[in-house]
Design an enzyme around this catalytic site. Structure first.
Site, PDB file in Angstrom:
ATOM      1  N   HIS A 186      40.304  22.157 -78.532  1.00 45.39           N
ATOM      2  CA  HIS A 186      40.418  23.614 -78.496  1.00 45.39           C
ATOM      3  C   HIS A 186      40.723  24.178 -79.885  1.00 45.39           C
ATOM      4  O   HIS A 186      40.074  25.125 -80.353  1.00 45.39           O
ATOM      5  CB  HIS A 186      41.518  24.021 -77.504  1.00 45.39           C
ATOM      6  CG  HIS A 186      41.766  25.497 -77.437  1.00 45.39           C
ATOM      7  ND1 HIS A 186      42.700  26.130 -78.242  1.00 45.39           N
ATOM      8  CD2 HIS A 186      41.205  26.451 -76.685  1.00 45.39           C
ATOM      9  CE1 HIS A 186      42.700  27.429 -77.973  1.00 45.39           C
ATOM     10  NE2 HIS A 186      41.801  27.656 -77.022  1.00 45.39           N
TER      11      HIS A 186
ATOM     12  N   CYS B 202      23.632  22.879 -78.812  1.00 43.31           N
ATOM     13  CA  CYS B 202      24.634  23.910 -79.098  1.00 43.31           C
ATOM     14  C   CYS B 202      26.017  23.325 -79.290  1.00 43.31           C
ATOM     15  O   CYS B 202      26.999  24.053 -79.303  1.00 43.31           O
ATOM     16  CB  CYS B 202      24.656  24.966 -77.994  1.00 43.31           C
ATOM     17  SG  CYS B 202      25.007  24.296 -76.353  1.00 43.31           S
TER      18      CYS B 202
END
Length: 825
Positions: free
Chosen positions: A430, A780
């Site tokens: 994250h 991606c």
């Protein structure tokens, strides 16, 4: 023909080798180099080469005498002439560069008496005796066999260069091997010393260890040293480019007098003070740049105000600013074409110019190391909580957020911080993903860090830093330094964009950006992105919007869920309007919600949340989630279309493993489009695709291609699931050890694994295009900004890559490199 004339015929004066049909096999690398300089019309030091086939003969006094005689003719001076002094330098080269030849032997031709005369001319603290002593020792040790320890003892008792030279002469005399006064005999003995040292068992062993032939031959070179007063004579080194600006500007230094044999600790003088001025070097360096198609570096001598080059080379790894300015300059004069110019730029050049860098002096205190998660550098006070980071930032302090790991609730602190550091997690954690999106430098997985929240300290090894202490973060290398450091700002300049536009004309792959809001999108466009390849809608619920998604996830009753979704959709429409307005008519791929529950709910207790109720699975359990998101997206498009803005919408369904999952999600998205059309009278154009993140999805790509209009490979999760690695757990410990042990060449989360993950992508591409030849295919994951991964994507035939905005310029360059490499193959 006399015997002397016969001997002279074997010598090759600098500049005549090519005319005689000789190359480096006879002339050695130095002889060829000086030949080229002469052919370019550049002034070189007078000298000659004894070709490899005749090299050993220079150890014979008769041959050496002929060499000295020819050298005197070339130099227009004679050895021993006090009015126009001349000395001799002996050096060697092989047919192969970088082969560790013996050191040069300068100062041949001196005697005890002539040294006194030369010392008066040269001055500079008896520098001439340093050169004399070096020649005496080299000949005595390597030709006469006098032990090196005896010279060391004599040097220990000598005070100064003159005393050392006289001590060495006395030692040679007492050993029965007096240093000769005759310059030809000195040269012959020096040649014998060079050849003996080259043939010694130790030297042969070193060549064998380098992978070079043990019997690699030597060419010998004899150069003139024209001695003169320091006012008009000196020596130095120069490069053609200013290292700061990259502009053409001779840069370097010179020292007056003769080149010393030992380390010269005198400070050099600037080239502006050269006798005759820096312009002496300008035309020579300009000529060399055009000839070498690169930055040039030279060693030179100034004698009586005249320039003579001793050596010249191409600077193989110029600094980023130099490399880019040079490429543009060479393009403008037609020396290189676009392909050569782009090839000369390294991916690291882009990274350095686009991100702040720490100025390293060698006196820094290394605190810890982790993974280089987001490029750039920053210095600030350590804040151990998001709240403290916000508080200190609002007071005007520069802050570094330090945590074990981050979560969506830490977004305010991440936004406030200049840099982010975590002791856990990897390149896809994250903290790393958000930092790259925000353009913040980050170091993750710094496993030696111990954070004590009660004592409010951070410890690494024996070093303890308190909250509020200053930490310097290098996100490009993964290094953390204790204390303040200077941060050099990025300086991209217009030259870089000029080259990147040329790179765009060479590449086949499209380059998009991962952008979740208008701020990210604007940065992406500034860096040359052609669209958005990934908008992560879950990132739009971070920070103060976190309660909205929690309310939806915790809703027990349909009415409560509907109310929460209504708020979510309203918030998302605002974000979509912001993002789409910036992107204009470009393609925008919007991934519907895909986040592990534990990122939103601390109460979520899934055993393996990364493989739990997330992505399309959550949407099939909470069936109104994706329609609500799609309606927000389509409604935003309708509003912008009324203003003449027509983005190309691509709706992406995440974490599909079954064709039925995708079909169900597609049906719900179509239903949302129908509802928006019914409410507005506008039919929104869009395409639907899916992320290929699971190995099973890759293996059933033909089935998915029958439903989807595009496939985007989510390589972070695909790598994780292919290897069976929990990326946040293994990157800092296991993968580092695997790379060190040679089990992996590099972390597969940093560069795509061509054999495993790459094979799955290759299989999926072939299967999908059999069903739908025109299907759009891309990646991606953050691999989309990695050069080697981009090269693999080009070879696999993908249509585009997508990466963080700050990595877009590097991806544009890497895609051009990949296209050029494929064309060459």
């Amino acid at each position: 023909m006399t015997n002397e004339q016969t001997l002279s015929a074997i010598f090759v004066p600098y500049g005549q080798g090519r005319a005689r049909g000789l190359d480096d096999a006879e002339l050695g690398t130095h002889g060829v180099e000086l030949d080229r300089l002469v052919a370019l019309g550049l002034p070189v030091v007078p000298g000659l080469t004894v070709p490899i086939s005749h090299g050993p003969s220079l150890a014979e006094p008769e041959t050496a005498r002929a060499a000295v005689e020819l050298l005197q003719q070339l130099a227009g001076r004679r050895v021993g002439d006090p009015g126009h002094p001349l000395l001799v330098r002996l050096l060697a080269s092989t047919p192969q560069p970088g082969s560790g030849t013996p050191a040069d032997v300068p100062g041949l031709g001196m005697t005890e008496e002539s040294a006194e005369v030369l010392d008066e001319i040269v001055g500079s603290g008896h520098a001439i005796y340093d050169v004399f002593a070096s020649a005496v020792r080299f000949v005595g040790e390597h030709a006469a066999g006098i032990p090196g320890d005896d010279f060391a003892d004599a040097e220990f008792d000598a005070d100064g260069h003159r005393a050392r030279a006289l001590a060495f002469l006395e030692l040679s005399e007492s050993a029965g091997e007096p240093f000769p006064d005759d310059p030809a005999e000195q040269l012959a003995r020096a040649a014998a010393a060079v050849l003996r040292r080259w043939r010694a068992p130790r030297a042969r062993r070193q060549r064998r260890n380098q992978g070079l032939p043990e019997d690699l031959p030597l060419a010998l070179h004899v150069q003139a040293i024209r001695v003169g007063p320091p006012e008009s004579c000196g020596h130095g080194e120069a490069e053609s480019r200013d290292p700061v600006t990259g502009e053409f500007a001779p840069t370097g230094s010179f020292r007056r007098g003769v080149r010393r044999a030992s380390t010269d600790d005198r400070p050099g003088e600037p080239l502006e003070d050269l006798p005759g001025g820096r312009d002496l070097l300008g035309s020579a360096l300009r000529t060399l740049e055009l000839h070498m198609s690169g930055a040039a570096a030279v060693e030179f001598e100034i004698r009586d105000g005249g320039l003579a080059l001793l050596a010249a080379r191409r600077v193989e790894r110029p600094g980023p600013r130099t490399a880019i300015r040079l490429a543009v300059d060479l393009l403008e004069v037609g020396v290189v074409d676009d392909v050569a110019a782009i090839r000369s730029i390294r991916h690291s050049d882009i990274e350095t110019l686009l991100h702040p860098q720490l100025h390293l002096t060698g006196y820094e205190t290394l605190f810890a190391r982790g993974l280089a998660a987001a490029a750039g550098a920053a210095v600030g006070r350590i804040a151990l909580t998001s709240g403290r980071a916000v508080e200190w930032s609002e007071q005007g302090d520069s802050v570094v957020l330090v945590a074990e790991e981050t979560s969506p609730g830490d977004l305010p602190g991440m936004l406030a911080a200049k840099a982010i550091v975590t002791s856990r997690g990897g390149l896809a954690a994250h903290a790393a993903v958000v930092a790259r999106g925000l353009g913040r430098p980050a170091v993750c997985g710094a496993t030696t860090l111990r954070i004590d929240r009660e004592l409010r300290t951070v410890t690494s090894g024996d070093v303890v830093l308190a909250e509020g202490d200053v930490l310097a973060v290098d996100g490009s290398s993964g290094a953390l330094y204790a204390g303040a450091m200077h941060v050099e700002p990025p300086r991209p300049g217009g030259d870089l964009e000029d080259l990147l536009r040329r790179a765009d004309g060479l590449r086949r792959l499209g380059v998009r950006a991962n952008a979740d809001n208008g701020r990210d999108a604007a940065l992406a466009l500034q860096y040359g992105a052609e669209g958005v390849g990934l908008c992560r809608t879950e990132h739009q619920f971070l920070g103060d919007r976190l309660p909205l998604v929690r309310r939806f996830l915790l809703a027990d009753e349909p009415e409560e869920e509907a109310a929460a979704l209504h708020e979510l959709a309203a918030a998302q429409k605002e974000d979509f309007l912001d993002l789409l307005a910036v992107m204009g008519d470009r393609p925008v791929t919007v991934r519907l919600l895909d986040a592990p529950l534990h990122e939103f709910l601390e109460s979520a207790h899934e055993v393996n949340p990364m493989l739990g109720l997330r992505g399309v699975r959550l949407a099939l359990m909470r069936t109104e989630l994706y329609p609500a998101q799609a309606k927000a997206l389509f409604s935003a498009w309708v509003d912008l279309a009324a203003q003449g803005v027509l983005p190309q919408l691509e709706v992406m369904v995440p974490l599909v493993a079954l064709a039925g999952e995708l079909a169900a999600a597609v049906q719900s998205i179509h239903r949302a489009a129908d509802e928006v059309e019914a409410a507005t009278g506008v039919r929104v154009p869009y395409t639907i695709g899916t992320m290929v993140e699971t190995p099973r999805a890759a293996l059933i790509a033909d089935q998915l291609a029958g439903i989807a209009e595009f496939l985007s490979f989510g390589t972070n999760d695909l790598t994780q699931l292919t290897y069976g690695f929990s990326r946040d757990d293994v990157e800092a410990h296991l993968l580092t050890a695997y790379v060190e042990k040679g089990l992996l060449p590099v972390s597969p989360f940093a560069s795509l694994d061509p054999d495993g993950v790459g094979a799955l992508i290759r299989t999926a591409v072939a299967a999908a295009r059999r069903v739908n030849p025109g299907i759009k295919l891309g990646i991606c994951g953050e691999h989309g900004g990695d050069p080697s991964s981009i090269e693999l994507c080009d070879r696999l035939g993908l249509d585009y890559v997508s990466c963080s905005p700050s990595r877009v310029p590097g991806a544009r360059l890497a895609a051009a490199h990949a296209a050029v490499a494929t064309d060459d193959a």
